[in-house]
Write an enzyme that holds these catalytic residues in place. Structure first.
Site: not given
Ligand code: SAM
Ligand code: SF4
Ligand code: DTB
Length: 340
Positions: A66, A70, A73, A110, A141, A273
């Site tokens: 991606c 973030c 992530c 989901c 979802c 949740r």
């Molecule tokens: N890429 C899309 C987005 O960011 O909207 C969808 C997938 S993203 C992984 C979905 C959510 O997963 C993020 O907004 C975050 O809240 C959660 N998430 C991702 N990594 C995480 C982590 N290490 N610990 C807790 N929540 C996490």
């Molecule tokens: Fe990309 Fe992870 Fe951010 Fe979702 S949370 S936009 S998968 S970097």
């Protein structure tokens, strides 16, 4: 006999509020824990069967690579976390996983994709998956990143019940966590999803170094939406090696319980949740979260890239707590009663 169920049916709660001030939420969050728990559980019991938990199973349909940054992530291309970049799964693979989730007892499936924002051809492929999963009798979802005008309508047409798009934290802390998009970008997608008649799943993460004020601000943004999200995931940061937040301090479980309790009071009809982070959580912490008003979990041995509790551990926990899976299924994505 006057049971909780008859009270719920005959004496509905006053209409949920949408005008909470930051100070009110901070005061609510910070009151003595027993007072907060009592208030939250009273609301919970009035709005839901407190012994029923909604079960959602996650599938990562497009892993890694991606372009977003973030900081939490493991799927960002900017961090070396060992997550492989994969192409979008086939419809058949997805349906196979959905059948497995259904056999295990999940009510909602989901599908997550590590995209900044999907292209129209991606939307077409995901739409086919949604239609197939829906035909199995599961709620659907997806979480695909930011959507452009027209894309939510296409997903809705395919049978989508919920779109997950988290705000993650307060607007003021957002820049410390993500630099490749703005808070307003997120709000715009949420608005498009709502306008298309899709249920909104929107929450955040605790344990990223945010203050109580940041948590209250996130809750305020959610609770002051003209219509509350139907689902509010509260994730505890999973500290993944290679991400900038890998060395964050462990989250205090009491902070998690307070956040859930506050979410329950502010958004009485939402499914709150207890999301990422359950693998490292004690059973006692989870039990307190359910008492505080959490009534949904991710069920299945994997989240997106990290582990979730084993089926046997959750089944044992449910048995010991006297909990069961809720059987409510969304009616085609349009909430039947405007309760929030
Ligand atoms: N890429 C899309 C987005 O960011 O909207 C969808 C997938 S993203 C992984 C979905 C959510 O997963 C993020 O907004 C975050 O809240 C959660 N998430 C991702 N990594 C995480 C982590 N290490 N610990 C807790 N929540 C996490
Ligand atoms: Fe990309 Fe992870 Fe951010 Fe979702 S949370 S936009 S998968 S970097
Ligand atoms: C949400 O709020 N949490 C889920 C889901 N929505 C997509 C994701 C949690 C991801 C945890 C880290 C991982 O497994 O990669």
């Amino acid at each position: 006999m006057l049971t909780d169920k008859t009270i719920r049916e005959n004496d509905p709660l006053p209409a949920p509020r949408h005008d909470w001030s930051r100070a009110e939420i901070i005061a609510l969050y910070g009151q003595p824990l027993n007072d907060l728990l009592h208030q939250a559980h009273t609301v919970h019991r009035r709005c839901f069967d407190p012994n029923e938990i909604q079960l959602s199973t996650l599938l990562n349909i497009k892993s890694g690579g991606c372009p977003e940054d973030c900081a939490y992530c493991p799927q960002s291309v900017r961090y070396r976390t060992g997550v492989e970049n994969e192409v979008l799964m086939s419809r058949e693979q997805v349906l196979e996983e959905a059948r497995r989730a259904q056999e295990s007892g999940a009510g909602r499936f989901c599908m997550g994709a590590a995209w900044r924002s999907p292209k129209d051809k991606d939307i077409d492929q995901v739409a086919d998956m949604i239609t197939g999963v829906k035909q199995l009798g599961l709620e659907t979802c997806v979480t695909l990143g930011m959507l452009k005008p027209g894309q939510p309508e296409r997903l809705k047409q395919a049978g989508l019940d919920y779109y997950n798009h988290n705000l993650d934290t307060s607007e003021s802390f957002y820049g410390a966590i993500i630099s490749t998009r703005t808070y307003q970008d997120r709000l715009d997608t949420l608005q498009r999803v709502r306008t298309a008649g899709i249920n909104v799943c929107c929450g955040g993460i605790i344990g990223m170094g945010e203050s109580v004020d940041d948590r209250a601000a996130l809750l305020q943004t959610l609770a002051c939406m003209p219509r509350h999200p139907e689902s509010v995931p509260v994730n505890t940061l999973v500290r993944v090696a290679g991400t900038p937040l890998a060395e964050e301090q462990e989250t205090d479980p009491i902070d998690l319980v307070r956040t859930i309790a506050a979410a329950r009071i502010l958004m009485p009809h939402a499914h709150v949740r207890l999301s990422a982070g359950r693998t490292e959580m004690s059973d006692t912490t989870q039990a307190l979260c359910f008492y505080a008003g959490a009534n949904s979990i991710f069920y299945g041995e994997k989240l997106l890239t990290t582990d979730n509790p084993q089926f046997s551990r959750d089944q044992d926990l449910f048995e010991r707590l006297g909990l069961s899976a809720s059987t409510d299924i969304a009616s085609g994505g349009t909430p039947s009663v405007q309760t929030n």
